[in-house]
Motif scaffolding. Structure first.
Motif, mmCIF file in Angstrom:
data_model
loop_
_atom_site.group_PDB
_atom_site.id
_atom_site.type_symbol
_atom_site.label_atom_id
_atom_site.label_comp_id
_atom_site.label_asym_id
_atom_site.label_seq_id
_atom_site.Cartn_x
_atom_site.Cartn_y
_atom_site.Cartn_z
ATOM 1 N N VAL A 24 -22.477 49.096 -43.159
ATOM 2 C CA VAL A 24 -23.166 49.397 -44.092
ATOM 3 C C VAL A 24 -24.761 48.524 -43.742
ATOM 4 O O VAL A 24 -24.088 46.713 -43.845
ATOM 5 C CB VAL A 24 -22.378 49.198 -45.307
ATOM 6 C CG1 VAL A 24 -23.293 49.313 -46.851
ATOM 7 C CG2 VAL A 24 -21.148 50.344 -45.913
ATOM 8 N N GLU A 79 -28.045 53.075 -44.286
ATOM 9 C CA GLU A 79 -28.933 51.752 -44.729
ATOM 10 C C GLU A 79 -28.940 52.718 -46.075
ATOM 11 O O GLU A 79 -30.137 53.985 -46.044
ATOM 12 C CB GLU A 79 -30.228 51.787 -43.604
ATOM 13 C CG GLU A 79 -31.118 51.041 -44.455
ATOM 14 C CD GLU A 79 -30.675 49.497 -44.838
ATOM 15 O OE1 GLU A 79 -31.520 49.030 -46.294
ATOM 16 O OE2 GLU A 79 -29.763 48.172 -44.060
ATOM 17 N N LYS A 80 -29.399 51.685 -47.535
ATOM 18 C CA LYS A 80 -29.723 52.397 -48.806
ATOM 19 C C LYS A 80 -31.935 52.184 -48.350
ATOM 20 O O LYS A 80 -31.707 53.137 -49.317
ATOM 21 C CB LYS A 80 -29.498 50.903 -49.347
ATOM 22 C CG LYS A 80 -29.790 49.732 -50.217
ATOM 23 C CD LYS A 80 -29.272 49.062 -51.157
ATOM 24 C CE LYS A 80 -30.210 47.658 -51.204
ATOM 25 N NZ LYS A 80 -29.552 47.017 -52.250
ATOM 26 N N SER A 99 -35.369 53.645 -47.358
ATOM 27 C CA SER A 99 -35.788 54.271 -46.106
ATOM 28 C C SER A 99 -36.104 54.335 -45.410
ATOM 29 O O SER A 99 -36.742 55.010 -44.396
ATOM 30 C CB SER A 99 -37.066 55.024 -47.807
ATOM 31 O OG SER A 99 -37.776 53.967 -47.390
ATOM 32 N N GLU A 147 -27.279 55.119 -49.647
ATOM 33 C CA GLU A 147 -26.659 53.505 -50.583
ATOM 34 C C GLU A 147 -24.302 53.799 -51.173
ATOM 35 O O GLU A 147 -24.609 55.027 -50.718
ATOM 36 C CB GLU A 147 -27.126 53.593 -51.995
ATOM 37 C CG GLU A 147 -26.916 52.044 -51.886
ATOM 38 C CD GLU A 147 -27.633 51.630 -53.811
ATOM 39 O OE1 GLU A 147 -27.277 50.334 -54.820
ATOM 40 O OE2 GLU A 147 -27.954 52.641 -54.250
ATOM 41 N N GLU A 206 -22.101 53.229 -53.008
ATOM 42 C CA GLU A 206 -21.500 53.235 -54.455
ATOM 43 C C GLU A 206 -20.836 52.522 -54.988
ATOM 44 O O GLU A 206 -20.176 52.029 -55.739
ATOM 45 C CB GLU A 206 -21.675 54.195 -54.927
ATOM 46 C CG GLU A 206 -23.001 55.012 -54.878
ATOM 47 C CD GLU A 206 -23.362 56.661 -55.848
ATOM 48 O OE1 GLU A 206 -22.241 56.396 -56.486
ATOM 49 O OE2 GLU A 206 -24.148 56.754 -56.858
ATOM 50 N N LEU A 219 -20.659 57.156 -51.099
ATOM 51 C CA LEU A 219 -22.200 57.194 -51.218
ATOM 52 C C LEU A 219 -22.684 57.650 -51.861
ATOM 53 O O LEU A 219 -22.656 58.713 -52.886
ATOM 54 C CB LEU A 219 -22.491 57.469 -49.520
ATOM 55 C CG LEU A 219 -21.863 57.537 -48.741
ATOM 56 C CD1 LEU A 219 -22.333 57.783 -47.516
ATOM 57 C CD2 LEU A 219 -21.655 55.585 -47.639
ATOM 58 N N GLY A 220 -23.990 57.338 -52.306
ATOM 59 C CA GLY A 220 -25.577 57.987 -53.183
ATOM 60 C C GLY A 220 -25.904 59.057 -52.979
ATOM 61 O O GLY A 220 -26.310 59.622 -54.099
ATOM 62 N N ASP A 267 -24.929 44.214 -45.212
ATOM 63 C CA ASP A 267 -25.858 44.652 -45.872
ATOM 64 C C ASP A 267 -26.582 43.378 -46.616
ATOM 65 O O ASP A 267 -26.553 43.375 -47.986
ATOM 66 C CB ASP A 267 -25.482 46.107 -46.764
ATOM 67 C CG ASP A 267 -23.588 45.576 -47.459
ATOM 68 O OD1 ASP A 267 -23.589 44.655 -47.159
ATOM 69 O OD2 ASP A 267 -23.464 46.321 -48.415
ATOM 70 N N SER A 320 -25.065 41.680 -50.292
ATOM 71 C CA SER A 320 -23.928 42.760 -50.136
ATOM 72 C C SER A 320 -23.277 43.761 -51.503
ATOM 73 O O SER A 320 -22.320 43.076 -51.987
ATOM 74 C CB SER A 320 -23.378 42.181 -49.124
ATOM 75 O OG SER A 320 -21.993 42.841 -49.155
ATOM 76 N N ALA A 321 -23.177 45.187 -51.301
ATOM 77 C CA ALA A 321 -22.131 46.070 -52.290
ATOM 78 C C ALA A 321 -21.426 45.796 -51.453
ATOM 79 O O ALA A 321 -19.989 45.788 -52.494
ATOM 80 C CB ALA A 321 -23.194 47.111 -52.212
#
Length: 460
Positions: free
Chosen positions: A11, A35-36, A38, A128, A130, A143-144, A158, A162-163
């Motif tokens: 992540v 990778e959250k 773009s 992303e 979640e 995931l998002g 991340d 970090s999430a």
């Protein structure tokens, strides 16, 4: 339902995550890297690669690309409030030696580092994390995109927010100094030479404006403690005759000095800024993250639980020590110390980093030399025109023999006689040096049986 799989999920596609992806690629380990954002990070932020990191990039086969696009740090030109100027270097230029082929830091903007490391890596952008849970079936991620997957391992690379770390509930101890904000930007300028890193201090020695030419680009990295003026006004107001032509990236930085209390929870690992965040002083943060990944990658490839435990055992003390070094340097700058900008401490090069006394340092000599198990394996020239680093390059462990007159042992790893390296390796008698896949000395001995036992540990 979660789809079942045995791959590793990374992540975060910053330098740490991308280095880990490259490590897994060459070990043949299936992975996904999400990778959250773009796209890759587009700023210059971490722009210094230390000598040890250059050796890592050499081993990964990408150093020529970095040398093509990077350059050495220029001398600093200080424009004093009284109108006088003074020039100095943060560190002197060092010539290569037989054991250290890359003795100087290399300036490469972070966006370029990410760009080079991402070549050939299948990053999934706009994805992303979640949620994350784990049980005896694996690590479950939502995931998002709505996709739910189960991975064997997950690595949180991340960043400081970090999430992954938050999902684990791991503490992130330290401080954020909100009152010490600094403005950063990547700018194109007219009216300023690129032969110097230009600094305009105030009467109190605080940096009103700094402009560093970014090697391999036409840009400068701007830093300033003045936050409330447009850059197009700020720059010429402090540096008459200098014009801002374009601003491609800008950010406000604040000192974050924090470290995770754990680097592993079950089959989830933290690396890079997700595990430790530093001040930029001394250029340690990005480099430490790359070396986290370098340490972790080959251990993930084994899938051995005990070996994976050594990641935290080895890297957490290193991160703590580096955090102390960078914080000390930052404080010297904040205190306006006369040598606050000096960066000539050899420790900053990260060549002396050692895992001595750690779980994978197996030193069997009764009287070891200056170089011991746990230390970095240095380079050395060989009589056939090659170098020790040429022998070590790749995903494998390597056995080096010095003054070894018996038949070379067949242990399933490359074996090379390097008697010419005896002085650099400080070896006196017949010696076997088993070098780990991350090019640290694992086992040093005169017994084939010791090496055999050590290789069983590495195999998992």
């Amino acid at each position: 339902m979660f789809s079942e799989s045995k791959f590793t999920v990374i992540v975060g596609a910053g330098p740490t995550g991308l280095t880990l992806a490259r490590q897994l690629q060459r070990h043949g380990v299936p992975f996904r890297i999400v990778e959250k954002a773009s796209a890759l990070f587009d700023g210059s932020r971490g722009k210094g690669l230390q000598p040890r990191t250059l050796e890592v990039l050499d081993d990964l086969g990408v150093l020529p690309r970095f040398l093509e696009h990077g350059g050495e740090y220029p001398p600093m030109l200080v424009h004093r409030p009284d109108g006088e100027t003074m020039t100095f270097r943060m560190d002197e230029h060092h010539e290569p030696t037989p054991s250290v082929p890359h003795p100087n830091s290399l300036m490469v903007p972070q966006w370029r580092t990410g760009q080079i490391l991402a070549e050939g890596v299948p990053v999934e952008f706009g994805v992303e994390l979640e949620s994350l849970t784990q049980d005896d079936r694996g690590v479950h991620l939502t995931l998002g995109t709505g996709e739910r997957v189960t991975a064997r391992y997950v690595v949180g690379a991340d960043g400081g927010r970090s999430a992954v770390r938050r999902a684990l509930g791991v503490g992130f101890e330290g401080e954020t100094r909100e009152g010490e904000k600094v403005r950063l930007a990547d700018v194109e300028l007219e009216g300023l030479d690129r032969e110097h890193w230009h600094v305009w201090p105030g009467a109190d020695q605080a940096v009103r404006l700094g402009l560093c030419p970014l090697a391999g680009t036409g840009q400068f990295q701007l830093h300033s403690q003045i936050l409330d003026r447009p850059l197009e006004e700020l720059v010429p107001g402090i540096a008459p005759g200098v014009t801002v032509k374009n601003v491609s990236w800008t950010s406000v930085w604040r000192p974050n000095i924090r470290m995770a209390s754990r680097f592993r929870v079950g089959n989830v690992f933290l690396a890079g800024d997700a595990a430790h965040v530093h001040t930029p002083a001394g250029g340690q943060g990005l480099n430490t993250g790359i070396q986290d990944a370098y340490n972790l990658g080959w251990k993930l490839a084994t899938g051995d639980d005990a070996l994976l435990d050594t990641y935290e055992a080895e890297r957490l003390p290193v991160a703590a020590a580096v955090l102390g070094i960078s914080t000390k340097l930052y404080q010297k700058m904040a205190d306006r110390s006369h040598d606050g900008m000096r960066r000539d401490d050899p420790v900053l090069k990260q060549l002396s980093l050692s895992y001595r006394g750690g779980p994978l340092a197996s030193e069997h000599r009764p009287e070891p030399g200056a170089l011991q198990a746990g230390d970095r394996a240095p380079d050395a020239p060989l009589n056939d025109g090659r170098r020790v680093f040429d022998l070590l390059r790749g995903a494998h462990a390597t056995l080096l023999t010095v003054n070894w007159t018996a038949a070379a042992p067949d242990l399933g790893v490359p074996v090379h006689a390097v008697d010419e390296a005896a002085e650099i390796y400080d070896v006196r008698g017949p010696t076997l040096l088993l070098v780990r896949p991350d090019n640290y000395l694992g086992c040093v001995t005169s017994s084939v049986e010791d090496v055999t036992a050590y290789l069983k540990v590495l195999a998992g």
